[in-house]
Design a protein around this motif. Structure first.
Motif, PDB file in Angstrom:
ATOM      1  N   TYR A 173     -35.934  25.885   7.367  1.00 34.10           N
ATOM      2  CA  TYR A 173     -35.326  24.704   7.151  1.00 34.10           C
ATOM      3  C   TYR A 173     -33.919  24.790   7.796  1.00 34.10           C
ATOM      4  N   TYR A 174     -33.658  23.704   8.349  1.00 32.77           N
ATOM      5  CA  TYR A 174     -32.483  23.424   9.038  1.00 32.77           C
ATOM      6  C   TYR A 174     -31.731  22.118   8.532  1.00 32.77           C
ATOM      7  N   CYS A 175     -30.203  22.157   8.367  1.00 35.74           N
ATOM      8  CA  CYS A 175     -29.456  20.978   8.550  1.00 35.74           C
ATOM      9  C   CYS A 175     -29.223  20.608   9.781  1.00 35.74           C
ATOM     10  N   ALA A 176     -28.621  19.282  10.273  1.00 41.24           N
ATOM     11  CA  ALA A 176     -28.315  18.988  11.492  1.00 41.24           C
ATOM     12  C   ALA A 176     -27.548  17.700  11.641  1.00 41.24           C
ATOM     13  N   THR A 177     -26.800  17.633  12.755  1.00 41.23           N
ATOM     14  CA  THR A 177     -26.021  16.236  12.731  1.00 41.23           C
ATOM     15  C   THR A 177     -26.091  16.284  14.527  1.00 41.23           C
ATOM     16  N   ASP A 178     -26.048  14.874  14.753  1.00 33.39           N
ATOM     17  CA  ASP A 178     -25.540  14.499  16.256  1.00 33.39           C
ATOM     18  C   ASP A 178     -23.952  14.016  16.170  1.00 33.39           C
ATOM     19  N   LEU A 179     -23.261  13.980  15.134  1.00 34.24           N
ATOM     20  CA  LEU A 179     -22.068  13.544  15.129  1.00 34.24           C
ATOM     21  C   LEU A 179     -22.001  12.157  15.464  1.00 34.24           C
ATOM     22  N   LEU A 180     -22.993  11.233  14.867  1.00 24.84           N
ATOM     23  CA  LEU A 180     -23.217   9.787  15.091  1.00 24.84           C
ATOM     24  C   LEU A 180     -22.805   9.277  13.682  1.00 24.84           C
ATOM     25  N   TYR A 181     -22.302   8.006  13.800  1.00 21.34           N
ATOM     26  CA  TYR A 181     -21.898   7.524  12.520  1.00 21.34           C
ATOM     27  C   TYR A 181     -23.222   6.630  12.066  1.00 21.34           C
ATOM     28  N   TRP A 182     -24.228   6.485  12.859  1.00 24.29           N
ATOM     29  CA  TRP A 182     -25.318   5.658  12.250  1.00 24.29           C
ATOM     30  C   TRP A 182     -26.338   6.635  12.313  1.00 24.29           C
ATOM     31  N   CYS A 183     -27.736   6.202  11.452  1.00 23.81           N
ATOM     32  CA  CYS A 183     -28.730   7.095  11.493  1.00 23.81           C
ATOM     33  C   CYS A 183     -29.976   6.385  11.880  1.00 23.81           C
ATOM     34  N   SER A 184     -30.967   7.219  12.447  1.00 24.51           N
ATOM     35  CA  SER A 184     -32.008   6.447  13.083  1.00 24.51           C
ATOM     36  C   SER A 184     -32.872   6.064  12.034  1.00 24.51           C
ATOM     37  N   ARG A 185     -33.512   4.970  11.951  1.00 20.03           N
ATOM     38  CA  ARG A 185     -34.491   4.554  10.866  1.00 20.03           C
ATOM     39  C   ARG A 185     -35.576   5.680  11.010  1.00 20.03           C
ATOM     40  N   TRP A 186     -35.990   6.215  11.994  1.00 20.37           N
ATOM     41  CA  TRP A 186     -37.107   7.353  11.752  1.00 20.37           C
ATOM     42  C   TRP A 186     -36.328   8.439  12.301  1.00 20.37           C
ATOM     43  N   PRO A 187     -36.177   9.210  10.855  1.00 24.07           N
ATOM     44  CA  PRO A 187     -35.696  10.707  11.046  1.00 24.07           C
ATOM     45  C   PRO A 187     -36.389  11.550  12.089  1.00 24.07           C
ATOM     46  N   GLY A 188     -35.672  12.132  13.069  1.00 29.51           N
ATOM     47  CA  GLY A 188     -36.178  12.916  13.765  1.00 29.51           C
ATOM     48  C   GLY A 188     -36.104  14.450  13.700  1.00 29.51           C
ATOM     49  N   ALA A 189     -36.358  15.235  14.539  1.00 31.74           N
ATOM     50  CA  ALA A 189     -36.110  16.637  14.452  1.00 31.74           C
ATOM     51  C   ALA A 189     -35.305  17.463  15.536  1.00 31.74           C
ATOM     52  N   LYS A 190     -34.671  16.584  16.448  1.00 35.03           N
ATOM     53  CA  LYS A 190     -33.892  17.093  17.415  1.00 35.03           C
ATOM     54  C   LYS A 190     -32.366  16.660  17.443  1.00 35.03           C
ATOM     55  N   TYR A 191     -31.610  17.549  17.320  1.00 32.61           N
ATOM     56  CA  TYR A 191     -30.316  17.082  16.976  1.00 32.61           C
ATOM     57  C   TYR A 191     -29.166  17.993  17.834  1.00 32.61           C
ATOM     58  N   ALA A 192     -28.015  17.592  17.941  1.00 29.94           N
ATOM     59  CA  ALA A 192     -27.193  18.469  18.871  1.00 29.94           C
ATOM     60  C   ALA A 192     -26.539  19.543  18.342  1.00 29.94           C
ATOM     61  N   TYR A 193     -26.544  19.456  16.826  1.00 27.33           N
ATOM     62  CA  TYR A 193     -26.124  20.824  16.256  1.00 27.33           C
ATOM     63  C   TYR A 193     -26.798  21.011  14.949  1.00 27.33           C
ATOM     64  N   SER A 194     -27.173  22.172  14.457  1.00 27.15           N
ATOM     65  CA  SER A 194     -27.752  22.659  13.538  1.00 27.15           C
ATOM     66  C   SER A 194     -27.458  23.937  13.129  1.00 27.15           C
ATOM     67  N   GLY A 195     -27.454  24.364  11.913  1.00 31.46           N
ATOM     68  CA  GLY A 195     -27.193  25.764  11.267  1.00 31.46           C
ATOM     69  C   GLY A 195     -28.286  26.636  11.714  1.00 31.46           C
ATOM     70  N   GLN A 196     -28.006  27.998  10.972  1.00 29.71           N
ATOM     71  CA  GLN A 196     -29.134  29.085  11.525  1.00 29.71           C
ATOM     72  C   GLN A 196     -30.282  28.904  10.671  1.00 29.71           C
ATOM     73  N   GLY A 197     -30.419  27.911   9.863  1.00 27.46           N
ATOM     74  CA  GLY A 197     -31.682  27.745   8.965  1.00 27.46           C
ATOM     75  C   GLY A 197     -31.758  28.714   7.601  1.00 27.46           C
ATOM     76  N   THR A 198     -32.679  28.357   6.815  1.00 30.54           N
ATOM     77  CA  THR A 198     -32.865  29.056   5.608  1.00 30.54           C
ATOM     78  C   THR A 198     -34.419  29.021   5.640  1.00 30.54           C
ATOM     79  N   GLN A 199     -34.728  30.116   5.155  1.00 32.00           N
ATOM     80  CA  GLN A 199     -36.477  30.572   5.027  1.00 32.00           C
ATOM     81  C   GLN A 199     -37.111  30.078   3.635  1.00 32.00           C
ATOM     82  N   VAL A 200     -38.191  29.396   3.812  1.00 30.87           N
ATOM     83  CA  VAL A 200     -38.698  28.901   2.407  1.00 30.87           C
ATOM     84  C   VAL A 200     -40.214  29.438   2.814  1.00 30.87           C
ATOM     85  N   THR A 201     -40.556  30.137   1.687  1.00 33.27           N
ATOM     86  CA  THR A 201     -42.162  30.589   1.728  1.00 33.27           C
ATOM     87  C   THR A 201     -42.629  30.084   0.496  1.00 33.27           C
TER      88      THR A 201
END
Length: 124
Positions: free
Chosen positions: A93-121
């Motif tokens: 699981y990753y948190c992410a941002t495009d450094l935009l002030y607005w959000c898309s109404r349809w959350p996507g999975a491609k962002y300019a910046y994301s973290g290293q992620g954390t594993q969920v099993t």
């Protein structure tokens, strides 16, 4: 440069829940749209949801009712809680941002910046 650090992953039994955290650098969490996505081995990225600067979350249809995105501007922390976990939720699981002030109404999975992620099993 944006720095995002996720934590809170781990192993959980089916039916359980987890709350993931993401600490962001600077004023990223308070100013910009933030999102979560996940990626399972051998599968494409899958968007989960996002939250705007006014604290309004949106979720993809498949996660509505099970996922809750929230944030704490004071600590620059973004959260994702998922309940009633299923083995199909196993992913990084990753948190992410495009450094935009607005959000898309349809959350996507491609962002300019994301973290290293954390594993969920999720398994019994």
């Amino acid at each position: 440069q944006v720095r995002l650090v996720e934590s809170g992953g781990g192993s959980v039994q089916p039916g359980g829940s987890l709350k993931l955290s993401c600490v962001a650098s600077g004023d990223t969490v308070s100013q910009y749209c933030m999102g979560w996505f996940r990626q399972a081995p051998g599968k494409e990225r899958e968007g989960i949801g996002n939250i705007d600067s006014a604290n309004n979350p949106r979720y993809v249809d498949s996660m509505k009712g099970r996922a809750t995105i929230s944030k704490d501007n004071a600590t620059a922390t973004l959260y994702l809680e998922i309940t009633n976990l299923e083995p199909e939720d196993t992913a990084t699981y990753y948190c992410a941002t495009d450094l935009l002030y607005w959000c898309s109404r349809w959350p996507g999975a491609k962002y300019a910046y994301s973290g290293q992620g954390t594993q969920v099993t999720v398994s019994s």
